[in-house]
Design a protein around this motif. Sequence first.
Motif, PDB file in Angstrom:
ATOM      1  N   ARG A  86       0.806  -1.083  -0.047  1.00 42.85           N
ATOM      2  CA  ARG A  86       0.057   0.095  -0.124  1.00 42.85           C
ATOM      3  C   ARG A  86       0.710   1.197  -0.037  1.00 42.85           C
ATOM      4  N   TRP A 122      -3.539  -2.500  -3.325  1.00 42.87           N
ATOM      5  CA  TRP A 122      -4.270  -3.364  -2.334  1.00 42.87           C
ATOM      6  C   TRP A 122      -4.765  -4.547  -2.983  1.00 42.87           C
ATOM      7  N   LYS A 131      -5.352  -2.913  10.340  1.00 44.20           N
ATOM      8  CA  LYS A 131      -6.957  -3.314  10.044  1.00 44.20           C
ATOM      9  C   LYS A 131      -7.886  -2.719  10.886  1.00 44.20           C
ATOM     10  N   ASP A 134      -9.957  -0.986   9.668  1.00 39.64           N
ATOM     11  CA  ASP A 134     -11.357  -0.890   9.025  1.00 39.64           C
ATOM     12  C   ASP A 134     -12.428  -2.080   9.570  1.00 39.64           C
ATOM     13  N   SER A 147      -4.755   1.095   8.503  1.00 39.48           N
ATOM     14  CA  SER A 147      -5.429   0.298   7.399  1.00 39.48           C
ATOM     15  C   SER A 147      -5.034  -0.058   6.383  1.00 39.48           C
ATOM     16  N   LYS A 194      -5.946  -1.627   4.032  1.00 43.61           N
ATOM     17  CA  LYS A 194      -6.998  -1.843   3.164  1.00 43.61           C
ATOM     18  C   LYS A 194      -7.607  -0.320   2.746  1.00 43.61           C
ATOM     19  N   THR A 195      -7.701   0.614   3.650  1.00 43.45           N
ATOM     20  CA  THR A 195      -8.219   1.881   3.247  1.00 43.45           C
ATOM     21  C   THR A 195      -7.091   2.910   3.149  1.00 43.45           C
ATOM     22  N   SER A 196      -6.021   2.454   3.331  1.00 48.28           N
ATOM     23  CA  SER A 196      -4.846   3.766   3.544  1.00 48.28           C
ATOM     24  C   SER A 196      -4.404   4.302   4.618  1.00 48.28           C
ATOM     25  N   VAL A 197      -5.703   4.370   5.886  1.00 50.52           N
ATOM     26  CA  VAL A 197      -5.671   5.155   6.695  1.00 50.52           C
ATOM     27  C   VAL A 197      -4.332   4.748   7.581  1.00 50.52           C
TER      28      VAL A 197
END
Length: 211
Positions: free
Chosen positions: A29, A35, A126, A128, A155, A157-160
């Motif tokens: 990421r 992702w 994680k 998310d 995350s 997954k969301t890039s946060v």
Amino acid sequence: MPPVPSNPINVKLLLIGNSGVGKSSLLLRFSDEQWLPEDESSATIGVDFRVHKMEVNGKKVKLSIWDTAGQERFRTITSSYYRGAQGIILVYDVSNRESFDALPRWYTELETYVGDGVVKILVGNKVDKEYSRQVPTSEGSAFAAQMSSMFIEASAKTSVGVKETFTRVIERILEQGSAGITDHGRGGVPGGVQVVGLSDGNINQSGTCSC
Ligand code: GDP
């Protein structure tokens, strides 16, 4: 006369933590803006390392970021993996209590293999999966403080929090002035993004592939 371009500062970062917490996903990421959906990625994606160039606070930095590539499943992470690291990204999964409970073991390993001056950040990945969270933020943050580490939740997954994780580590390394002093160039590899096999047989001490 045109200004002479300054050489980038080489920084070697390591990702560690239990298998499946998302180390490879965080690396992908961050370095590739990529992702792989959960059903397309195998249990561990197994990226070995990435070279990534970036500018932090006006300084050019050449990062080499190493991933365990699943070695931790076999408890065979070797001292050579840790050699020359200036920053450690220690990852657990906020939806997996076991990965958090394993952290003291990872810190013990760090005490054995890396010096006190190495910058550490604990990452609760994680986020998310808030619906199945097993480790509260406050617990992660308190543990990180106890271990003299920075703390962030993220995350892949969301890039946060992903870019911030890496930026915070690099900023701290640059503040400490340790980059390039203890390990001049050791963490870098020639060329751009590379993926190599990470077995003891084909990695020499300079962190480059002899295959
Ligand atoms: P590693 O073994 O620590 O390198 O973990 P991987 O990066 O291979 O990820 C293990 C599994 O967790 C894969 O199925 C990933 O898709 C998934 N995963 C990784 N990061 C996240 C995340 O931030 N959120 C969610 N929901 N799944 C993730």
